[in-house]
Design a protein around this motif. Structure first.
Motif, PDB file in Angstrom:
ATOM      1  N   LEU A 291       0.823  -1.201  -0.189  1.00  0.00           N
ATOM      2  CA  LEU A 291      -0.021   0.089  -0.187  1.00  0.00           C
ATOM      3  C   LEU A 291       0.767   1.353  -0.047  1.00  0.00           C
ATOM      4  CD1 LEU A 291      -2.553   1.227   0.209  1.00  0.00           C
ATOM      5  CD2 LEU A 291      -2.447   1.165   2.682  1.00  0.00           C
ATOM      6  N   TYR A 295       1.075   3.930  -3.036  1.00  0.00           N
ATOM      7  CA  TYR A 295       0.842   5.247  -2.738  1.00  0.00           C
ATOM      8  C   TYR A 295       2.004   6.442  -3.496  1.00  0.00           C
ATOM      9  CZ  TYR A 295      -0.277   9.571  -0.593  1.00  0.00           C
ATOM     10  OH  TYR A 295      -0.600  11.042  -0.172  1.00  0.00           O
ATOM     11  N   LEU A 299      -0.440   6.041  -6.423  1.00  0.00           N
ATOM     12  CA  LEU A 299      -1.857   6.661  -6.074  1.00  0.00           C
ATOM     13  C   LEU A 299      -1.575   8.253  -5.800  1.00  0.00           C
ATOM     14  CD1 LEU A 299      -3.086   4.067  -3.516  1.00  0.00           C
ATOM     15  CD2 LEU A 299      -3.435   4.460  -6.073  1.00  0.00           C
ATOM     16  N   SER A 300      -0.432   8.650  -5.263  1.00  0.00           N
ATOM     17  CA  SER A 300      -0.180  10.026  -5.305  1.00  0.00           C
ATOM     18  C   SER A 300       0.328  10.769  -6.392  1.00  0.00           C
ATOM     19  CB  SER A 300       0.818  10.169  -3.968  1.00  0.00           C
ATOM     20  OG  SER A 300       2.076   9.644  -4.576  1.00  0.00           O
ATOM     21  N   HIS A 332      -8.059  -1.130   1.210  1.00  0.00           N
ATOM     22  CA  HIS A 332      -7.689   0.231   0.913  1.00  0.00           C
ATOM     23  C   HIS A 332      -7.629   0.948  -0.549  1.00  0.00           C
ATOM     24  CE1 HIS A 332      -7.169  -0.145   5.162  1.00  0.00           C
ATOM     25  NE2 HIS A 332      -6.424  -0.962   5.066  1.00  0.00           N
ATOM     26  N   PHE A 336     -10.406   2.973  -6.227  1.00  0.00           N
ATOM     27  CA  PHE A 336      -9.784   2.719  -7.498  1.00  0.00           C
ATOM     28  C   PHE A 336     -10.425   1.421  -8.133  1.00  0.00           C
ATOM     29  CE2 PHE A 336      -6.818   4.406  -4.380  1.00  0.00           C
ATOM     30  CZ  PHE A 336      -6.660   5.682  -4.710  1.00  0.00           C
TER      31      PHE A 336
ATOM     32  N   ARG B 122      10.374   7.341  15.191  1.00  0.00           N
ATOM     33  CA  ARG B 122       9.641   6.893  14.146  1.00  0.00           C
ATOM     34  C   ARG B 122       8.134   6.974  14.721  1.00  0.00           C
ATOM     35  NH1 ARG B 122       7.195   2.066  13.681  1.00  0.00           N
ATOM     36  NH2 ARG B 122       6.097   1.603  11.703  1.00  0.00           N
ATOM     37  N   ASP B 263       5.340   7.286  10.126  1.00  0.00           N
ATOM     38  CA  ASP B 263       4.711   6.390   9.250  1.00  0.00           C
ATOM     39  C   ASP B 263       3.367   6.740   9.008  1.00  0.00           C
ATOM     40  OD1 ASP B 263       3.381   4.022   8.349  1.00  0.00           O
ATOM     41  OD2 ASP B 263       4.479   2.777   9.473  1.00  0.00           O
ATOM     42  N   THR B 265       0.921   5.471   7.215  1.00  0.00           N
ATOM     43  CA  THR B 265       0.096   4.286   6.437  1.00  0.00           C
ATOM     44  C   THR B 265      -1.365   4.643   6.921  1.00  0.00           C
ATOM     45  OG1 THR B 265       2.002   2.852   6.959  1.00  0.00           O
ATOM     46  CG2 THR B 265       0.016   1.950   6.493  1.00  0.00           C
ATOM     47  N   ILE B 268      -2.615   7.058   4.712  1.00  0.00           N
ATOM     48  CA  ILE B 268      -2.962   6.639   3.145  1.00  0.00           C
ATOM     49  C   ILE B 268      -4.156   5.879   3.185  1.00  0.00           C
ATOM     50  CG2 ILE B 268      -1.928   5.210   1.489  1.00  0.00           C
ATOM     51  CD1 ILE B 268       0.924   5.890   2.550  1.00  0.00           C
ATOM     52  N   LYS B 269      -4.434   4.996   4.207  1.00  0.00           N
ATOM     53  CA  LYS B 269      -5.560   4.372   4.517  1.00  0.00           C
ATOM     54  C   LYS B 269      -7.013   4.924   4.249  1.00  0.00           C
ATOM     55  CE  LYS B 269      -3.496   0.247   6.381  1.00  0.00           C
ATOM     56  NZ  LYS B 269      -3.369  -0.715   7.575  1.00  0.00           N
ATOM     57  N   PRO B 272      -6.564   7.443   0.415  1.00  0.00           N
ATOM     58  CA  PRO B 272      -5.482   6.822  -0.705  1.00  0.00           C
ATOM     59  C   PRO B 272      -5.244   7.758  -1.783  1.00  0.00           C
ATOM     60  CG  PRO B 272      -7.505   5.715  -0.585  1.00  0.00           C
ATOM     61  CD  PRO B 272      -7.753   6.403   0.437  1.00  0.00           C
ATOM     62  N   ASP B 273      -5.997   8.823  -1.845  1.00  0.00           N
ATOM     63  CA  ASP B 273      -5.815   9.564  -3.119  1.00  0.00           C
ATOM     64  C   ASP B 273      -5.374  10.816  -2.961  1.00  0.00           C
ATOM     65  OD1 ASP B 273      -8.086  10.072  -1.943  1.00  0.00           O
ATOM     66  OD2 ASP B 273      -9.189  10.519  -3.917  1.00  0.00           O
ATOM     67  N   PHE B 274      -5.058  11.059  -1.458  1.00  0.00           N
ATOM     68  CA  PHE B 274      -4.798  12.427  -1.262  1.00  0.00           C
ATOM     69  C   PHE B 274      -3.223  12.737  -1.719  1.00  0.00           C
ATOM     70  CE2 PHE B 274      -2.750  15.616   1.535  1.00  0.00           C
ATOM     71  CZ  PHE B 274      -4.051  16.659   1.475  1.00  0.00           C
ATOM     72  N   ARG B 275      -2.996  13.921  -2.208  1.00  0.00           N
ATOM     73  CA  ARG B 275      -1.633  14.267  -2.611  1.00  0.00           C
ATOM     74  C   ARG B 275      -0.920  15.469  -1.799  1.00  0.00           C
ATOM     75  NH1 ARG B 275      -2.362  14.199  -9.223  1.00  0.00           N
ATOM     76  NH2 ARG B 275      -3.654  12.393  -9.096  1.00  0.00           N
ATOM     77  N   PHE B 276      -0.001  15.141  -1.203  1.00  0.00           N
ATOM     78  CA  PHE B 276       0.895  16.195  -0.469  1.00  0.00           C
ATOM     79  C   PHE B 276       1.487  17.248  -1.286  1.00  0.00           C
ATOM     80  CE2 PHE B 276       0.075  12.993   2.812  1.00  0.00           C
ATOM     81  CZ  PHE B 276      -0.141  13.965   3.908  1.00  0.00           C
TER      82      PHE B 276
END
Lengths: 423, 294
Positions: A291, A295, A299-300, A332, A336, B122, B263, B265, B268-269, B272-276
């Protein structure tokens, strides 16, 4: 002594494989399950599980195998294994209800002189608590591996037998059955055997956690874990069969169960299980490698990508999707378009309503921007990367288990990413 | 880990935003308005949450269907002492007391990565909170106060180092580097600027907040990009924006090098389509806007 008749109660994965394997060793085997529908399917040779060799052995040994839903048939047995799979919930906790019920019915149906052996995975202390006056009860450690279950049952490395008194010889019928496998027999007290089973799994998890932790470091530093593994396997303290292949965390349910069991007992007795909890955390972290990589790479970066996923089972040669990394990934990817293919598991098992059930590996690749090989099925390794490249719209391939030929993938112009190597 | 109460985006009927005048609050307000969601954006001048009378006014203001975003806080530059801590807790007490009386549909509490031990390299949402100073204690206490509200879906956002235009703070990082470069022609680092940190653009923070409002998300989420860069790298990126030579000066190190990686993750979950906005682009954006302003 006559050849003993062996019984197996509980016709799920463990019991079925063990019973069929016993018949292959030449024993008459009575396979009991209280579920009449399941038994009827078995009589028709419709097996509820997928394991290499299993279908062939059922057909080959049909004259020695009797499937029955009548517990009374077990009265013919000299040795009876109680071997239902013990289901676990999402947190890895065992549901011991079914094994208790089955054990009760076996005690009721078996002859008083029959040797009853608990083969299911039970927590420490369980067997002693089920002992009954005047009855013969043992616990035997199972070391079933999904996808290699028949091989392991036919050629075990050793038998670990939990006993009331390990100093006493095993009953002749039981010893006769075990002896046909020509491997060491290790009697020990019940609790030691129960913890031996957990200990084996903890050693495996420890190796896997080392592999996963250092493979991730390799991915960032520029080393290649696959170059390191042979060096480790030549170290006698580690060994050539050690579990050093990096993966997408622990799956399948059995190892997870033991991790939970150890943590629960550690909490109960105040012992330190910090390292076990760290293994669990590491497993969860690595499960999401695909994932995170998807991403970062896709995905990003692009709108409405199409994602091809090969493999849904938690590992090759099994139908099981318990804690499958593929399903965790698909969970997740709901926004898509996803095209999936697995040789055994249907696309309907996925949690993603936008999944397209592809007819083949290459059909899954058609028009996809990225391919993720999520189960190391052997047949995926035979795919020609050049043909994959032709069918994909994009160039990205995630192959965590290194199933595909990396050189051929790169020659085909694919951007190939795997575990343990810097991308 | 967060859970979306709305599987599909659904606009809240109204958002009440506390702390709307600040750097982050302004960005969030702007993006809420872009979504055409009614917003009441309150500043401390309009409503002093530290005043006990605030509760009555809030009760009169809030509707059970409102989504509340609580950003208001006295930041460390206003004080790091016990008195500031207590004022901040009083502000949260007012908000919680009002919500208990009026109810609301969703509460988004803006916390901080100060709730984590600075020595942890982390960080995930599972990293135990272990604040090392009163500012971190304040945020963690306010998180617990928020979660103590029964029947209110609560989301806690823990942003890491935020940068962007209009930042009035002068914390060590891209904003301070840019000002220093512009004013003095040089950027001074602690040591060699080896420490790695995750810098998130304020527009991303605002965009994620709006997404969480639309999905009525609950739980705890770190707001970070997942990519950490050294302060030296950030300084170099800032220096690159200028048409003249900007000197980057190392100083003798006073403290050991620490790193901080997120992290992301769970983020993203959740999206999942977010763009920084990449830090390279973000720093360029901030600089361009600053130049336009001058």
């Amino acid at each position: 002594m006559n050849t003993p008749v062996i019984g197996f109660a509980g016709m799920t994965h463990l019991g079925l494989v063990s019973g069929v394997s016993a018949s292959e060793k030449g024993f008459s085997v009575i396979c009991f399950d209280p579920d009449a529908a399941r038994v009827a399917a078995l009589v028709r040779c419709e097996l509820p599980i997928s394991e290499p060799q299993l279908d062939e052995l059922v057909a080959k040994n049909a004259n020695r195998l009797k499937f029955t839903a009548a517990a009374t048939d077990l009265s013919a047995c000299d040795v009876i294994y109680v071997a239902p799979d013990v289901p676990t919930d999402d947190s890895g906790r065992s549901d011991l209800g079914p094994v208790n019920v089955l054990l009760d019915s076996v005690f009721a149906a078996a002859r008083k002189d029959a040797v009853i052996i608990l083969l299911s995975q039970v927590p420490p202390g369980f067997t002693r608590g089920r002992q009954r006056p005047g009855r013969i009860l043992y616990y035997q450690v199972e070391t079933l591996i999904f996808g290699r279950a028949v091989e392991r049952a036919l050629c075990p490395e050793r038998y670990i037998v939990g006993c009331t008194d390990p100093a006493q010889p095993l009953p002749p019928a039981y010893r006769a059955f075990l002896s046909t496998h020509d491997c060491p027999i290790l009697p020990m007290r019940y609790e030691s055997a129960e913890i031996a089973k957990i200990s084996i799994n903890m050693c495996l998890v420890a190796s896997l956690s080392v592999a996963n932790t250092l493979a991730e470091l390799c991915e960032n530093i520029g080393a290649d874990w696959s170059e390191i593994v042979p060096a480790l396997k030549l170290d006698k303290r580690i060994g050539r069969h050690s579990y050093l292949a990096p993966g997408l965390g622990i799956a399948g349910g059995n190892l997870e169960r033991d991790l939970v069991t150890v943590c629960n007992f550690a909490d109960q007795y105040g012992t330190d299980a910090g390292v076990v909890r760290a293994w669990v955390a590491n497993s969860r972290h690595r499960r999401d490698w695909a994932l995170r990589t998807l991403y970062r790479e896709i995905l990003s970066r692009m709108d409405d990508p199409v994602i091809a996923v090969l493999g849904l089972a938690y590992k090759q040669d099994t139908h099981s999707v318990k804690n499958s990394p593929a399903l965790a990934l698909l969970e997740h990817l709901k926004p898509f378009h996803v095209r999936v293919f697995d040789p055994v598991v249907p696309a309907s098992a996925t949690p993603n309503p936008r999944c397209h059930a592809a007819k083949s590996e290459l059909d899954a690749c058609d028009g996809a921007d990225v391919l993720a090989v999520m189960t190391p099925w052997q047949q995926f390794g035979r795919l020609d990367p050049a043909r994959i490249a032709q069918r994909l719209r994009g160039k990205m391939v995630l192959d965590p288990y290194a199933v595909l030929n990396v050189t051929a993938c790169r020659a085909a112009g694919l951007n190939y990413l795997t575990l343990g190597v810097q991308s | 880990m967060i859970t979306h109460q709305n599987g599909q985006s659904q606009k809240p009927t109204r958002v009440v935003l506390f702390g709307a005048r600040g750097f982050i609050g302004s960005a969030i307000r702007e993006q809420i308005e872009v979504q055409d969601i009614p917003v009441i954006a309150l500043t401390s001048a309009e409503l002093n949450l530290a005043d006990v009378a605030a509760v009555g006014r809030l009760v009169a203001l809030l509707k059970p269907s409102d989504a509340v975003v609580m950003l208001a806080a006295l930041t460390p530059d206003k004080g790091r002492d016990i008195a500031t801590l207590m004022k901040n807790l009083t502000m949260m007490q007012s908000v919680c007391a009002a919500i208990e009386k009026s109810a609301c549909a969703h509460l988004v509490y803006f916390s901080s990565d100060a709730v984590y031990d600075t020595a942890v390299s982390r960080v995930t949402e599972d990293t135990p909170a272990s604040p090392q100073d009163l500012y971190g204690v304040m945020h963690y206490t306010r998180e617990i106060m928020a979660r103590s509200l029964v029947k209110v879906p609560v989301l806690v956002l823990r942003p890491t180092l935020i940068y962007g235009s209009d930042d009035t703070h002068n914390s060590y990082g891209p904003n301070r580097f840019r000002r220093a470069a512009q004013n003095d022609g040089k950027i001074t680092l602690f040591g060699g600027g080896e420490e790695t940190r995750d810098h998130v653009h304020v527009d991303d923070v605002a965009a994620l907040t709006v997404r969480c409002l639309l999905h009525q998300s609950t739980g705890t989420l770190n707001v970070a990009t997942g990519i950490s860069k050294s302060f030296l790298k950030a300084a170099e990126l800032v220096a690159k924006q200028f048409n003249r030579n900007i000197e980057i000066i190392s100083t003798p190190r006073q403290n050991p090098v620490t790193h901080r990686h997120y992290d992301v993750t769970n983020l993203i979950k959740a999206f999942p389509d977010f763009r920084f906005i990449a830090v390279e682009e973000g720093i360029a954006r901030v600089h361009k806007k600053a130049m336009e302003a001058t």
